[in-house]
Design a protein around this motif. Structure first.
Motif, PDB file in Angstrom:
ATOM      1  N   PRO A  50       0.836  -1.250   0.131  1.00 38.41           N
ATOM      2  CA  PRO A  50       0.250  -0.183  -0.006  1.00 38.41           C
ATOM      3  C   PRO A  50       0.804   1.499   0.030  1.00 38.41           C
ATOM      4  N   ILE A  51       1.628   1.052   0.645  1.00 39.29           N
ATOM      5  CA  ILE A  51       2.907   2.747   1.065  1.00 39.29           C
ATOM      6  C   ILE A  51       3.458   2.595  -0.391  1.00 39.29           C
ATOM      7  N   THR A  52       3.827   1.917  -1.234  1.00 35.81           N
ATOM      8  CA  THR A  52       4.096   2.210  -2.709  1.00 35.81           C
ATOM      9  C   THR A  52       3.213   2.588  -3.781  1.00 35.81           C
ATOM     10  N   ARG A  53       1.670   1.502  -3.296  1.00 37.53           N
ATOM     11  CA  ARG A  53       0.788   2.281  -4.572  1.00 37.53           C
ATOM     12  C   ARG A  53       0.649   4.117  -4.293  1.00 37.53           C
ATOM     13  N   LEU A  54       1.175   4.368  -2.253  1.00 35.60           N
ATOM     14  CA  LEU A  54       0.906   6.179  -2.285  1.00 35.60           C
ATOM     15  C   LEU A  54       1.455   6.388  -2.750  1.00 35.60           C
ATOM     16  N   ALA A  55       2.869   6.152  -3.133  1.00 35.76           N
ATOM     17  CA  ALA A  55       4.038   6.942  -3.165  1.00 35.76           C
ATOM     18  C   ALA A  55       3.660   7.241  -4.964  1.00 35.76           C
ATOM     19  N   GLY A  56       3.245   6.218  -6.234  1.00 29.33           N
ATOM     20  CA  GLY A  56       3.052   6.032  -7.741  1.00 29.33           C
ATOM     21  C   GLY A  56       4.018   5.455  -8.013  1.00 29.33           C
ATOM     22  N   GLY A  57       4.317   4.289  -6.883  1.00 30.87           N
ATOM     23  CA  GLY A  57       5.069   3.865  -7.618  1.00 30.87           C
ATOM     24  C   GLY A  57       4.645   1.827  -7.763  1.00 30.87           C
ATOM     25  N   VAL A  58       5.171   0.914  -8.250  1.00 29.15           N
ATOM     26  CA  VAL A  58       4.663  -0.225  -9.120  1.00 29.15           C
ATOM     27  C   VAL A  58       5.049  -0.667  -8.366  1.00 29.15           C
ATOM     28  N   PRO A  59       4.216  -1.539  -7.944  1.00 31.00           N
ATOM     29  CA  PRO A  59       5.049  -3.023  -6.648  1.00 31.00           C
ATOM     30  C   PRO A  59       4.899  -4.455  -7.656  1.00 31.00           C
ATOM     31  N   VAL A  60       6.306  -4.574  -7.512  1.00 32.74           N
ATOM     32  CA  VAL A  60       6.754  -6.088  -8.590  1.00 32.74           C
ATOM     33  C   VAL A  60       7.085  -7.541  -6.947  1.00 32.74           C
ATOM     34  N   ILE A  61       5.817  -8.137  -7.247  1.00 31.25           N
ATOM     35  CA  ILE A  61       5.462  -9.003  -5.982  1.00 31.25           C
ATOM     36  C   ILE A  61       6.789 -10.236  -6.570  1.00 31.25           C
ATOM     37  N   ILE A  62       7.386 -11.367  -5.819  1.00 28.19           N
ATOM     38  CA  ILE A  62       8.352 -11.795  -5.827  1.00 28.19           C
ATOM     39  C   ILE A  62       7.691 -12.890  -4.716  1.00 28.19           C
ATOM     40  N   GLU A  63       6.748 -13.858  -5.445  1.00 28.91           N
ATOM     41  CA  GLU A  63       5.867 -14.712  -4.443  1.00 28.91           C
ATOM     42  C   GLU A  63       6.809 -16.333  -3.938  1.00 28.91           C
ATOM     43  N   THR A  64       7.754 -15.789  -2.796  1.00 29.32           N
ATOM     44  CA  THR A  64       8.054 -16.622  -1.693  1.00 29.32           C
ATOM     45  C   THR A  64       7.375 -18.331  -1.976  1.00 29.32           C
ATOM     46  N   LYS A  65       7.975 -19.112  -1.472  1.00 30.24           N
ATOM     47  CA  LYS A  65       7.789 -20.444  -1.179  1.00 30.24           C
ATOM     48  C   LYS A  65       8.522 -21.415  -1.093  1.00 30.24           C
ATOM     49  N   ALA A  66       7.564 -22.051  -0.198  1.00 30.92           N
ATOM     50  CA  ALA A  66       7.579 -23.494   1.406  1.00 30.92           C
ATOM     51  C   ALA A  66       8.986 -23.550   1.519  1.00 30.92           C
ATOM     52  N   GLU A  67       8.931 -24.649  -0.012  1.00 32.45           N
ATOM     53  CA  GLU A  67      10.387 -24.647  -0.235  1.00 32.45           C
ATOM     54  C   GLU A  67      11.165 -24.548   0.254  1.00 32.45           C
ATOM     55  N   ASN A  68      11.655 -22.893   0.081  1.00 30.69           N
ATOM     56  CA  ASN A  68      13.220 -21.981   0.150  1.00 30.69           C
ATOM     57  C   ASN A  68      13.128 -21.578   1.537  1.00 30.69           C
ATOM     58  N   ASP A  69      12.120 -22.193   2.159  1.00 25.92           N
ATOM     59  CA  ASP A  69      12.155 -21.806   3.405  1.00 25.92           C
ATOM     60  C   ASP A  69      11.059 -20.299   3.396  1.00 25.92           C
ATOM     61  N   PHE A  70      10.958 -19.399   2.639  1.00 22.24           N
ATOM     62  CA  PHE A  70      10.347 -18.761   2.158  1.00 22.24           C
ATOM     63  C   PHE A  70      11.504 -17.562   2.413  1.00 22.24           C
ATOM     64  N   LYS A  71      12.340 -17.729   1.971  1.00 20.05           N
ATOM     65  CA  LYS A  71      13.515 -16.853   1.139  1.00 20.05           C
ATOM     66  C   LYS A  71      13.378 -16.063  -0.287  1.00 20.05           C
ATOM     67  N   VAL A  72      13.702 -14.573  -0.331  1.00 21.46           N
ATOM     68  CA  VAL A  72      14.024 -14.725  -2.227  1.00 21.46           C
ATOM     69  C   VAL A  72      15.835 -15.630  -2.097  1.00 21.46           C
ATOM     70  N   THR A  73      15.742 -15.909  -3.351  1.00 21.47           N
ATOM     71  CA  THR A  73      17.071 -17.011  -4.471  1.00 21.47           C
ATOM     72  C   THR A  73      17.151 -15.498  -5.110  1.00 21.47           C
ATOM     73  N   PRO A  74      18.000 -15.877  -5.510  1.00 19.37           N
ATOM     74  CA  PRO A  74      18.999 -15.203  -6.443  1.00 19.37           C
ATOM     75  C   PRO A  74      18.388 -14.972  -8.566  1.00 19.37           C
ATOM     76  N   GLU A  75      17.926 -16.093  -8.118  1.00 18.57           N
ATOM     77  CA  GLU A  75      16.555 -16.261  -9.706  1.00 18.57           C
ATOM     78  C   GLU A  75      15.541 -15.350  -9.877  1.00 18.57           C
ATOM     79  N   GLU A  76      14.880 -15.696  -8.582  1.00 16.97           N
ATOM     80  CA  GLU A  76      13.959 -15.097  -8.505  1.00 16.97           C
ATOM     81  C   GLU A  76      13.533 -13.577  -8.350  1.00 16.97           C
TER      82      GLU A  76
END
Length: 389
Positions: A131-157
């Protein structure tokens, strides 16, 4: 009659209210509810911190502080960040005291993001980033982290999410709601993706003290080549059980902090003086209190995870913050449906995973910052609910 649909900001009206508060508000209307919904420590603020706040009142320290915050507090924050996380910040120009970590996040995003800029947000994660990103006029780009990766962001993602419009990456670790952490080697891999770019990083470290299983928080700013691109946000609500004191801070390069402080200057002026004096005591003399709370949370954490797994809800081990994030996919219900039926049939309040992003579907968030008796009773009622359905 005024047509409010024509006068209100459509960006604001399009934003949904927090899914966390929705269930908290429903629970407040019912009797005999066991709530695991709100992430607020059940410990009192340590006495010496409260005493420091009272003393500041008795001495009449009730005036405005510098926009940046009391210098003694900023010096204590500087010492704390170096002592705990190995990151150095100059107290005179690289540290801003804010009204909670939430204001620091808001100020950071508003200072950095221009209309059309893209902000990479891993989800499930805390409800305010998008929401704060949208209020600033920004565009959220979502990385859907996964349980099998322990919900970490991977370099590939991360690599796949970056475009020529990417301005900011948010790293919400330790993570609310998943309990995930990013270890040093994980961050080093992300830093390799970010090098040679102008992408900044907002590291929300409000749960930095709350890590378990022998893991210690690694701050992105401590990674080689990351300091100059990282704004670190932290605060006193979770680690020191000071939620109502509303005090946080942001640290980063002077060029960025000057702009965040400008927003703070016009929107807020300064953080509460009484809270600032109390926070000095917290940082300088309350390590043992924090350690005691962490030890207690760890015991409750293990109890909750074991309890969920025993009643048939698969729950990975959360290694940070104070939340468990069990899967309810085996029930065939949506997260929202599960939480509503549980609340109405067994008077237990938990939060649907979708409150933290669409990728939270199939999960619920349960906080273990409640008493042992509270947790045991809640798990027992959830077990009964599963048998009945």
């Amino acid at each position: 009659m005024i047509d409010y649909s024509k006068v209100l900001n459509p960006t604001v009206t399009d934003i949904k209210p927090s899914g966390i508060r929705k269930f908290f508000d429903i629970a407040a209307t019912k009797d005999n509810v066991i709530s695991l919904g709100v992430g607020e420590p059940d410990f009192q603020t340590p006495w010496q911190i409260r005493k420091a706040g009272v003393t500041s009142l008795e001495k009449g320290r009730t005036k405005y502080s510098s926009n940046w915050g009391i210098m003694q507090l900023r010096t204590s924050i500087s010492d704390y960040m170096e002592r705990k996380f190995g990151v150095k910040y100059r107290p005179d120009e690289e540290i801003l005291v804010t009204v909670g970590g939430s204001e620091a996040i808001d100020g950071c995003i508003r200072a950095v993001v221009s209309p059309g800029d893209e902000v990479i947000i891993p989800q499930p994660s805390y409800v305010c980033y998008e929401p704060i990103t949208r209020l600033a006029g920004g565009v959220p780009v979502i990385i859907e982290t996964k349980a099998e990766n322990d919900f970490k962001v991977t370099p590939e993602e991360l690599k796949n999410a970056i475009t020529d419009r990417t301005k900011l990456l948010i790293l919400p670790y330790p993570c609310n709601p998943t309990g995930a952490i990013m270890e040093r080697e994980d961050l080093e891999k992300l830093s390799e993706v970010l090098k040679d770019t102008n992408i900044l990083v907002l590291s929300d470290e409000i749960y930095a003290e709350l890590t378990f299983s022998g893991k210690h928080h690694a701050s992105p700013a401590s990674i080689n080549g990351m300091w100059e691109r990282t704004i670190t946000v932290n605060g006193f609500s979770k680690s020191f059980s000071m939620t109502g004191w509303r005090l946080g801070f942001a640290c980063g390069p002077r060029e960025i902090m000057d702009q965040i402080t400008k927003i703070h200057q016009f929107a807020i002026m300064c953080a509460p003086t009484i809270s600032q004096y109390a926070a000095i005591e917290a940082l300088n003399n309350c390590d043992e209190d924090v350690q005691h709370m962490v030890k207690e949370y760890d015991m409750r954490r293990r109890m909750m995870v074991s309890g969920f797994n025993k009643i048939g809800l698969v729950c990975r081990e959360p290694r940070g913050a104070f939340y468990a994030f069990p899967s309810i996919k085996s029930t065939g219900m949506t997260s929202e449906e599960f939480c509503e039926k549980l609340l109405h049939s067994k008077n237990v309040a938990v939060v649907p995973g979708t409150a933290f992003g669409d990728s939270g579907e199939g999960f619920i968030r349960a906080s273990y910052c409640y008493s042992v008796e509270h947790i045991k009773e809640a798990i027992s009622r959830i077990g009964e609910f599963l048998k009945e359905i």
